[in-house]
Scaffold this active site. Structure first.
Site, PDB file in Angstrom:
ATOM      1  N   CYS A 125     -24.321 -16.707 -18.776  1.00 34.01           N
ATOM      2  CA  CYS A 125     -23.937 -17.652 -17.723  1.00 34.01           C
ATOM      3  C   CYS A 125     -22.863 -17.110 -16.779  1.00 34.01           C
ATOM      4  CB  CYS A 125     -23.491 -18.979 -18.327  1.00 34.01           C
ATOM      5  SG  CYS A 125     -22.099 -18.878 -19.469  1.00 34.01           S
ATOM      6  N   CYS A 133     -27.478 -20.230 -18.773  1.00 34.74           N
ATOM      7  CA  CYS A 133     -27.390 -19.298 -19.907  1.00 34.74           C
ATOM      8  C   CYS A 133     -28.710 -18.619 -20.220  1.00 34.74           C
ATOM      9  CB  CYS A 133     -26.884 -20.048 -21.142  1.00 34.74           C
ATOM     10  SG  CYS A 133     -25.277 -20.849 -20.893  1.00 34.74           S
ATOM     11  N   LYS A 198     -22.975 -26.480 -30.687  1.00 36.50           N
ATOM     12  CA  LYS A 198     -22.264 -26.460 -29.411  1.00 36.50           C
ATOM     13  C   LYS A 198     -22.709 -27.661 -28.583  1.00 36.50           C
ATOM     14  CE  LYS A 198     -21.317 -23.507 -25.382  1.00 36.50           C
ATOM     15  NZ  LYS A 198     -21.591 -22.200 -24.751  1.00 36.50           N
ATOM     16  N   ARG A 208     -14.557 -23.204 -17.262  1.00 38.55           N
ATOM     17  CA  ARG A 208     -15.468 -22.788 -16.195  1.00 38.55           C
ATOM     18  C   ARG A 208     -14.714 -22.232 -14.997  1.00 38.55           C
ATOM     19  NH1 ARG A 208     -19.885 -27.597 -17.432  1.00 38.55           N
ATOM     20  NH2 ARG A 208     -20.574 -26.619 -19.372  1.00 38.55           N
ATOM     21  N   ARG A 220     -26.063 -28.415 -18.429  1.00 38.50           N
ATOM     22  CA  ARG A 220     -26.572 -27.661 -19.581  1.00 38.50           C
ATOM     23  C   ARG A 220     -27.039 -28.583 -20.705  1.00 38.50           C
ATOM     24  NH1 ARG A 220     -21.603 -23.408 -18.818  1.00 38.50           N
ATOM     25  NH2 ARG A 220     -22.616 -22.165 -17.199  1.00 38.50           N
ATOM     26  N   LYS A 251     -18.220 -26.245 -31.658  1.00 34.33           N
ATOM     27  CA  LYS A 251     -17.536 -26.282 -30.367  1.00 34.33           C
ATOM     28  C   LYS A 251     -17.967 -27.534 -29.599  1.00 34.33           C
ATOM     29  CE  LYS A 251     -17.041 -23.609 -26.060  1.00 34.33           C
ATOM     30  NZ  LYS A 251     -17.524 -22.452 -25.283  1.00 34.33           N
ATOM     31  N   SER A 277     -10.969 -25.245 -23.952  1.00 36.88           N
ATOM     32  CA  SER A 277     -10.035 -25.239 -22.826  1.00 36.88           C
ATOM     33  C   SER A 277      -9.479 -26.616 -22.492  1.00 36.88           C
ATOM     34  CB  SER A 277     -10.720 -24.640 -21.597  1.00 36.88           C
ATOM     35  OG  SER A 277     -11.880 -25.392 -21.245  1.00 36.88           O
ATOM     36  N   TYR A 316      -6.665 -20.807 -27.455  1.00 35.53           N
ATOM     37  CA  TYR A 316      -5.801 -20.256 -26.412  1.00 35.53           C
ATOM     38  C   TYR A 316      -4.331 -20.406 -26.784  1.00 35.53           C
ATOM     39  CZ  TYR A 316     -10.268 -20.781 -24.093  1.00 35.53           C
ATOM     40  OH  TYR A 316     -11.614 -20.710 -23.806  1.00 35.53           O
TER      41      TYR A 316
END
Length: 329
Positions: A125, A133, A198, A208, A220, A251, A277, A316
């Site tokens: 992607c 994807c 996912k 993104r 998606r 996820k 994120s 992160y």
């Protein structure tokens, strides 16, 4: 009062040492996987506006980044490529190019920081002009024709030295196609960390921006899962186990702790939670406004993911958590 009977649970909470003695769940540096975004160019270090503290970095800044990561005791990273728009095409050929961004970064890390576990995100992607994807034809994402390109990408990443292949595309059959491709190329010992479960989630928004990978049309939802579904997660994970996955990723993580526990209870493979994120950005925004204790919130959240059943966490927050764990010593 003497006739009242009850259990005295507070006995085991009477002091910090007593609480530590009976603590059931611990977070370790070895649990952490740190995402790194590699972008084309020179002397580039772009902070992602919606993800304070997260940067897109060019190859010439990767050494500095890895010095910090390894200096903090983080032992695993996952790599994402961020190509320029003019380098994208319909097939996402940059994903499997010999000198692609992830491939170059992998070679560098394995040469200069050989003990670090390099996980290659395996998807198209970020590299496709349409942002989906897989291969697109007449507005539809073609499942089976996309599998060959995903396997080709995985092999190119293994050739570059990746320790683990992490396919994130959610095409049906992607694990078996990638496993077959790796085995045929002689990479029998390279494990597959499957994004097995996912969801099509609103929590991906800031990513993104970081990966410049938003779909150019539609969404998606035809290949990522409906957030309302639980039983479907069993089917997805079971398929990936049967096809040869070595790890199972769930996820996002924070709104899917029940799914993490379900996967842990039903499959014997290591479970990976992806602290995505949006989960990161909400905490950062609240902390910057002084509304929360960032350290306390993050440590409680990640401990909750471990308690739910995660063996590893892609996050992160890894650098901050590593520092905070050092402070506890």
């Amino acid at each position: 009062m003497k006739d009242i009977q009850f259990n005295r649970h507070r006995r085991l909470r009477s002091s910090a040492n007593m609480r530590a003695l009976v603590r059931e769940t611990y977070l370790h540096k070895e649990d952490l996987i740190y995402p790194i975004f590699i972008i084309d160019g020179e002397q580039v270090k772009n902070e992602v506006s919606s993800m304070p503290g997260v940067f897109q970095i060019s190859m010439d800044n990767l050494n500095e980044e890895m010095e910090e990561v390894t200096g903090l005791g983080i032992k695993s990273v996952i790599l994402f490529g961020v190509p320029h728009e003019h380098d994208k095409d319909e097939q996402g050929s940059g994903a499997f190019h010999h000198n692609g961004l992830v491939q170059k970064a992998t070679r560098f890390i394995k040469k200069e920081f050989s003990d670090v576990i390099v996980i290659a995100d395996t998807c198209l992607c970020e590299y496709t002009s349409h942002g989906h994807c897989g291969i697109v034809e007449d507005g539809k994402i073609l499942n089976d024709r996309s599998l060959d390109l995903l396997a080709k990408t995985a092999v190119s990443q293994a050739e570059a030295g990746a320790d683990i292949i992490a396919p994130s595309n959610m095409m049906d059959g992607f694990v078996t196609a990638i496993r077959a491709g790796l085995d045929e190329a002689g990479y029998h010992d390279i494990p597959v960390m499957s994004y097995a479960v996912k969801y099509s989630s609103a929590f991906y928004g800031p990513f993104r921006e970081a990966a410049n990978g938003a779909p150019q049309f539609g969404d998606r939802k035809t290949y990522q899962m409906d957030p309302a579904n639980r039983i479907e997660a069993f089917r997805e994970a079971e398929s990936d186990v049967m096809e040869g996955a070595d790890f199972l990723i769930v996820k996002p993580a924070l709104s899917y702790l029940d799914i993490i526990r379900d996967v842990k209870n039903n499959f014997s493979l290591p479970v990976v939670a992806y602290n995505v994120s949006g989960e990161y950005s909400m905490i950062k925004a609240a902390a910057q406004n002084g509304w929360i204790d960032e350290k306390a919130i993050v440590m409680e959240m990640l401990t909750g993911m471990k308690r739910a059943g995660a063996d590893l966490i892609i996050t992160y927050h890894s650098k901050d958590v590593a520092r905070w764990l050092d402070e506890q010593k």
